[in-house]
Design a protein around this motif. Sequence first.
Motif, PDB file in Angstrom:
ATOM      1  N   SER A 187       0.821  -1.211   0.000  1.00  8.29           N
ATOM      2  CA  SER A 187       0.000   0.000   0.000  1.00  8.29           C
ATOM      3  C   SER A 187       0.854   1.260   0.000  1.00  8.29           C
ATOM      4  O   SER A 187       1.875   1.342   0.674  1.00  8.29           O
ATOM      5  N   LYS A 188       0.389   2.230  -0.768  1.00  6.33           N
ATOM      6  CA  LYS A 188       1.029   3.544  -0.801  1.00  6.33           C
ATOM      7  C   LYS A 188       0.127   4.614  -0.180  1.00  6.33           C
ATOM      8  O   LYS A 188       0.412   5.811  -0.281  1.00  6.33           O
ATOM      9  N   ASP A 189      -0.945   4.162   0.447  1.00  6.00           N
ATOM     10  CA  ASP A 189      -1.879   5.072   1.118  1.00  6.00           C
ATOM     11  C   ASP A 189      -1.260   5.494   2.443  1.00  6.00           C
ATOM     12  O   ASP A 189      -1.388   4.795   3.460  1.00  6.00           O
ATOM     13  N   GLN A 190      -0.601   6.656   2.454  1.00  6.50           N
ATOM     14  CA  GLN A 190       0.156   7.067   3.625  1.00  6.50           C
ATOM     15  C   GLN A 190      -0.724   7.270   4.846  1.00  6.50           C
ATOM     16  O   GLN A 190      -0.332   6.944   5.966  1.00  6.50           O
ATOM     17  N   ALA A 191      -1.927   7.781   4.631  1.00  4.93           N
ATOM     18  CA  ALA A 191      -2.839   7.998   5.766  1.00  4.93           C
ATOM     19  C   ALA A 191      -3.218   6.663   6.408  1.00  4.93           C
ATOM     20  O   ALA A 191      -3.258   6.543   7.648  1.00  4.93           O
ATOM     21  N   LEU A 192      -3.495   5.660   5.586  1.00  2.00           N
ATOM     22  CA  LEU A 192      -3.857   4.344   6.116  1.00  2.00           C
ATOM     23  C   LEU A 192      -2.655   3.703   6.801  1.00  2.00           C
ATOM     24  O   LEU A 192      -2.794   3.109   7.882  1.00  2.00           O
ATOM     25  N   ARG A 252      -2.217   5.226  10.106  1.00  2.00           N
ATOM     26  CA  ARG A 252      -3.286   4.763  11.004  1.00  2.00           C
ATOM     27  C   ARG A 252      -2.948   3.395  11.575  1.00  2.00           C
ATOM     28  O   ARG A 252      -3.057   3.173  12.795  1.00  2.00           O
ATOM     29  N   ILE A 253      -2.530   2.473  10.714  1.00  2.00           N
ATOM     30  CA  ILE A 253      -2.187   1.125  11.161  1.00  2.00           C
ATOM     31  C   ILE A 253      -0.956   1.151  12.063  1.00  2.00           C
ATOM     32  O   ILE A 253      -0.887   0.449  13.086  1.00  2.00           O
ATOM     33  N   ASP A 254       0.037   1.973  11.703  1.00  2.00           N
ATOM     34  CA  ASP A 254       1.244   2.085  12.532  1.00  2.00           C
ATOM     35  C   ASP A 254       0.901   2.589  13.936  1.00  2.00           C
ATOM     36  O   ASP A 254       1.454   2.105  14.934  1.00  2.00           O
ATOM     37  N   GLN A 255       0.001   3.574  14.012  1.00  2.60           N
ATOM     38  CA  GLN A 255      -0.387   4.145  15.308  1.00  2.60           C
ATOM     39  C   GLN A 255      -1.084   3.100  16.174  1.00  2.60           C
ATOM     40  O   GLN A 255      -0.758   2.918  17.353  1.00  2.60           O
ATOM     41  N   ILE A 256      -2.059   2.411  15.575  1.00  6.58           N
ATOM     42  CA  ILE A 256      -2.805   1.391  16.327  1.00  6.58           C
ATOM     43  C   ILE A 256      -1.873   0.275  16.775  1.00  6.58           C
ATOM     44  O   ILE A 256      -1.855  -0.122  17.951  1.00  6.58           O
ATOM     45  N   THR A 257      -1.086  -0.241  15.830  1.00 11.46           N
ATOM     46  CA  THR A 257      -0.208  -1.361  16.136  1.00 11.46           C
ATOM     47  C   THR A 257       0.882  -0.956  17.114  1.00 11.46           C
ATOM     48  O   THR A 257       1.258  -1.728  18.006  1.00 11.46           O
ATOM     49  N   GLY A 316       7.342 -10.887  15.625  1.00 14.71           N
ATOM     50  CA  GLY A 316       6.640  -9.615  15.540  1.00 14.71           C
ATOM     51  C   GLY A 316       6.474  -9.017  14.158  1.00 14.71           C
ATOM     52  O   GLY A 316       6.167  -7.834  14.031  1.00 14.71           O
ATOM     53  N   ARG A 317       6.655  -9.802  13.098  1.00 14.69           N
ATOM     54  CA  ARG A 317       6.457  -9.304  11.733  1.00 14.69           C
ATOM     55  C   ARG A 317       5.018  -9.578  11.317  1.00 14.69           C
ATOM     56  O   ARG A 317       4.574 -10.717  11.321  1.00 14.69           O
ATOM     57  N   MET A 318       4.310  -8.504  10.921  1.00 19.99           N
ATOM     58  CA  MET A 318       2.869  -8.597  10.717  1.00 19.99           C
ATOM     59  C   MET A 318       2.437  -8.037   9.374  1.00 19.99           C
ATOM     60  O   MET A 318       3.186  -7.334   8.702  1.00 19.99           O
ATOM     61  N   ALA A 319       1.195  -8.335   9.009  1.00 21.63           N
ATOM     62  CA  ALA A 319       0.589  -7.772   7.804  1.00 21.63           C
ATOM     63  C   ALA A 319      -0.917  -7.702   8.005  1.00 21.63           C
ATOM     64  O   ALA A 319      -1.510  -8.550   8.684  1.00 21.63           O
ATOM     65  N   ILE A 320      -1.524  -6.683   7.401  1.00 25.20           N
ATOM     66  CA  ILE A 320      -2.980  -6.573   7.379  1.00 25.20           C
ATOM     67  C   ILE A 320      -3.368  -6.171   5.970  1.00 25.20           C
ATOM     68  O   ILE A 320      -2.672  -5.388   5.317  1.00 25.20           O
ATOM     69  N   TYR A 321      -4.447  -6.735   5.464  1.00 22.71           N
ATOM     70  CA  TYR A 321      -4.890  -6.505   4.101  1.00 22.71           C
ATOM     71  C   TYR A 321      -6.014  -5.465   4.084  1.00 22.71           C
ATOM     72  O   TYR A 321      -6.870  -5.441   4.976  1.00 22.71           O
ATOM     73  N   THR A 322      -6.017  -4.636   3.037  1.00 19.98           N
ATOM     74  CA  THR A 322      -7.027  -3.578   2.961  1.00 19.98           C
ATOM     75  C   THR A 322      -8.434  -4.165   2.886  1.00 19.98           C
ATOM     76  O   THR A 322      -9.392  -3.515   3.317  1.00 19.98           O
ATOM     77  N   GLY A 323      -8.554  -5.379   2.359  1.00 23.93           N
ATOM     78  CA  GLY A 323      -9.870  -5.996   2.279  1.00 23.93           C
ATOM     79  C   GLY A 323     -10.514  -6.175   3.641  1.00 23.93           C
ATOM     80  O   GLY A 323     -11.737  -6.043   3.775  1.00 23.93           O
ATOM     81  N   LEU A 324      -9.713  -6.489   4.646  1.00 25.26           N
ATOM     82  CA  LEU A 324     -10.265  -6.652   5.991  1.00 25.26           C
ATOM     83  C   LEU A 324     -10.826  -5.332   6.498  1.00 25.26           C
ATOM     84  O   LEU A 324     -11.921  -5.280   7.065  1.00 25.26           O
ATOM     85  N   ILE A 325     -10.077  -4.268   6.283  1.00 24.02           N
ATOM     86  CA  ILE A 325     -10.493  -2.953   6.771  1.00 24.02           C
ATOM     87  C   ILE A 325     -11.729  -2.463   6.030  1.00 24.02           C
ATOM     88  O   ILE A 325     -12.687  -1.953   6.631  1.00 24.02           O
ATOM     89  N   GLU A 326     -11.720  -2.638   4.706  1.00 28.26           N
ATOM     90  CA  GLU A 326     -12.796  -2.093   3.881  1.00 28.26           C
ATOM     91  C   GLU A 326     -14.079  -2.911   3.970  1.00 28.26           C
ATOM     92  O   GLU A 326     -15.174  -2.351   4.115  1.00 28.26           O
ATOM     93  N   LYS A 327     -13.968  -4.216   3.884  1.00 26.94           N
ATOM     94  CA  LYS A 327     -15.169  -5.048   3.848  1.00 26.94           C
ATOM     95  C   LYS A 327     -15.888  -5.094   5.201  1.00 26.94           C
ATOM     96  O   LYS A 327     -17.091  -5.363   5.250  1.00 26.94           O
ATOM     97  N   THR A 328     -15.158  -4.862   6.283  1.00 27.31           N
ATOM     98  CA  THR A 328     -15.810  -4.833   7.601  1.00 27.31           C
ATOM     99  C   THR A 328     -16.047  -3.409   8.084  1.00 27.31           C
ATOM    100  O   THR A 328     -16.631  -3.223   9.157  1.00 27.31           O
ATOM    101  N   ASP A 329     -15.578  -2.429   7.291  1.00 30.59           N
ATOM    102  CA  ASP A 329     -15.661  -1.024   7.709  1.00 30.59           C
ATOM    103  C   ASP A 329     -15.160  -0.890   9.152  1.00 30.59           C
ATOM    104  O   ASP A 329     -15.826  -0.345  10.032  1.00 30.59           O
TER     105      ASP A 329
END
Length: 270
Positions: free
Chosen positions: A57-62, A65-70, A108-121
């Motif tokens: 992802s190149k969506d810097q805002a997203l 957001r994920i960096d802050q939460i994690t 501690g190496r992780m990944a999250i997919y945009t589909g999870l965020i978008e499809k569950t809002d």
Amino acid sequence: MKKALLAALLTVVLVACATSPTGRRQLMLVSPDQAIAASRTAYIQQMQAFDEKGLMSKDQALIERIDQITGRLVAQAVQMYPHTADWEWSVAVIDDPETVNAWAMAGGRMAIYTGLIEKTDASDDEIAQVMGHEIAHALANHTAEKMSVAMATQVGILAVGISTNDNRAMAGAAAAALLAVNLPNSRTAETEADRIGIELAARAGYDPEAAASLWRKMGEVGGSGPPQFLSTHPAPGNRQETLAKLAPQMMPYYQAAQNPPVYPIKPGSY
């Protein structure tokens, strides 16, 4: 000779046990350090593959957001389990709107997919429950445990890979680490990750009631089949009910969280 080898393996299986953070006995033919080393190689390979396909992802805002939460979750993980301060904590956001998934490897190496965020809002509180659950898998050494189960049932390249420095063998061990991420967790491991994850999220200042709402949304995600997340994270029928009962126990942590610290998370790169 075969009988002697089987007897030796059985002896190793019987003595190679460890205790999880919740006090559960675990099979540990593969040590946490070995799982971390194999996972590091696997993670680099996976990130290279994502990058080549243009899926980072190149969506810097997203990403922020994920960096802050994690980062808030990891800060609590390191406080509760100080040895993890030496881990190479990182998280990648994978730009795949059709994949509802997230995972964590040993170390501690992780990944999250945009589909999870978008499809569950997903709200920040719900994303925190996802990532807290994944971090809990890493804290409880579930990668090493699944690799150990594989080793106990199929002795071969995994056993060689974790005990030698041969590049081909290490590649096999890395493949086993990646396979461990994609294999279903046991219900016991899932319950353990739920319990640890909801507490991490609450201590980091995220509403524990979001755990039940997250799993409700996961169950509602339609399409051609259930989300990939549910294939690797089998959900007992009473999961929402159990999490809903845990939420009041976690409320004191949530209410006490004032300006929770943020651990500096590295981008999921190689």
